[in-house]
Design an enzyme around this catalytic site. Structure first.
Site, mmCIF file in Angstrom:
data_model
loop_
_atom_site.group_PDB
_atom_site.id
_atom_site.type_symbol
_atom_site.label_atom_id
_atom_site.label_comp_id
_atom_site.label_asym_id
_atom_site.label_seq_id
_atom_site.Cartn_x
_atom_site.Cartn_y
_atom_site.Cartn_z
ATOM 1 N N GLU A 2 0.839 -1.201 0.000
ATOM 2 C CA GLU A 2 0.000 0.000 0.000
ATOM 3 C C GLU A 2 0.878 1.256 0.000
ATOM 4 O O GLU A 2 2.009 1.232 0.488
ATOM 5 C CB GLU A 2 -0.919 0.000 1.218
ATOM 6 N N ARG A 68 -9.337 10.270 -8.759
ATOM 7 C CA ARG A 68 -9.911 9.407 -9.787
ATOM 8 C C ARG A 68 -11.428 9.557 -9.853
ATOM 9 O O ARG A 68 -12.020 9.499 -10.930
ATOM 10 C CB ARG A 68 -9.528 7.951 -9.548
ATOM 11 N N VAL A 92 -18.362 -7.924 -9.628
ATOM 12 C CA VAL A 92 -17.836 -8.804 -10.670
ATOM 13 C C VAL A 92 -17.252 -10.047 -10.015
ATOM 14 O O VAL A 92 -16.374 -9.955 -9.161
ATOM 15 C CB VAL A 92 -16.755 -8.090 -11.503
ATOM 16 N N TYR A 107 -9.721 0.531 -20.526
ATOM 17 C CA TYR A 107 -10.038 0.336 -19.115
ATOM 18 C C TYR A 107 -9.443 1.491 -18.311
ATOM 19 O O TYR A 107 -8.278 1.862 -18.521
ATOM 20 C CB TYR A 107 -9.484 -0.990 -18.593
ATOM 21 N N ASN A 112 -6.053 4.837 -6.624
ATOM 22 C CA ASN A 112 -6.763 5.560 -5.569
ATOM 23 C C ASN A 112 -5.885 6.600 -4.879
ATOM 24 O O ASN A 112 -6.386 7.498 -4.213
ATOM 25 C CB ASN A 112 -7.351 4.584 -4.533
ATOM 26 N N TYR A 118 3.731 3.903 -7.441
ATOM 27 C CA TYR A 118 2.519 3.188 -7.034
ATOM 28 C C TYR A 118 1.666 2.945 -8.275
ATOM 29 O O TYR A 118 0.783 3.729 -8.622
ATOM 30 C CB TYR A 118 1.748 3.973 -5.975
ATOM 31 N N LYS A 122 -4.248 -2.574 -11.453
ATOM 32 C CA LYS A 122 -5.206 -1.850 -12.298
ATOM 33 C C LYS A 122 -4.605 -1.553 -13.663
ATOM 34 O O LYS A 122 -5.336 -1.372 -14.643
ATOM 35 C CB LYS A 122 -5.634 -0.557 -11.606
#
Length: 225
Positions: A2, A68, A92, A107, A112, A118, A122
């Site tokens: 993270e 975002r 999903v 996509y 975040n 980072y 995604k």
């Protein structure tokens, strides 16, 4: 795995660890969320999956203060976006994830939190599944340190969400321009990391090859500073 803004610093971490292993490139043992590697053997031809959707986004953690979220609210005014995930009451299933992503032309690989290096699954999952990622995260330069520059679209390349939407619509109508985002597949493949086992394997390999001793004295300043 993270970023600093998602974790609280702890003073007890100082003078405790000998090595660092994170997603950051300045870690002793960098373990990214995925990687691009040279293709070995087989055909050099990559077949783009059939596309039934234009732009897709899966979100399970909504926060209106995230950059975002704010960018999405503006972008959806100019282009249709298929949204999924708990945030949109369209969860999903794991067994449906790959087919869904590969069916989208683009996509929204929106992070975040914005921090150097980072860059998460995604990005790497769409790359692996044959979809063009539209990224919101660190700088384009940072992305290009890890993946080919022609493999993705960066929101910072456009003056506004509207301009980005117009570009995506253009690519939707021009197959040859769209295919240019897959030329890197002639020589490379994308893969995702398997967290836990991957860190353990890379750490063991590092320790085997490096016998020198060191200690990370101020982890808080290094990671949260």
């Amino acid at each position: 795995m993270e970023p600093p803004s998602n974790l609280a610093p702890h003073s007890t971490l100082n003078n405790l660890f000998n090595l660092t292993t994170t997603y950051r490139q300045d870690s002793d043992i960098m373990v990214p969320y995925g990687q691009i590697s040279e293709k070995t053997g087989g055909s050099t031809t990559f077949k783009i999956p059939y596309k039934s959707k234009l732009v897709c986004w899966i979100v399970s953690r909504w926060n209106s203060n995230y950059k975002r979220s704010q960018y999405y609210e503006n972008l959806k005014q100019h282009i249709s976006i298929e949204t999924y995930g708990r945030s949109f009451n369209r969860p999903v299933r794991n067994e449906d994830y790959s087919d869904l992503i590969s069916s989208c032309k683009f996509y929204l690989s929106f992070e975040n939190s914005i921090h150097k290096d980072y860059i998460t699954e995604k990005l790497y999952n769409p790359l692996k599944l044959g979809t063009v990622p539209v990224v919101l995260g660190p700088t384009r330069k940072n992305y290009e340190e890890l993946i080919p520059g022609n493999a993705f679209i960066h929101v910072d390349d456009f003056s506004s969400p509207k301009e980005l939407a117009e570009h995506l619509k253009l690519l939707d109508q021009n197959e040859s321009l769209y295919r240019q985002y897959f030329t890197w597949r002639e020589h490379f493949v994308a893969s995702s990391a398997y967290f836990g086992p991957e860190q353990a394997c890379w750490a063991c390999d590092h320790i085997r090859r490096n016998k020198n001793y060191r200690v990370v004295k101020d982890l808080n300043s290094w990671f949260w500073g």
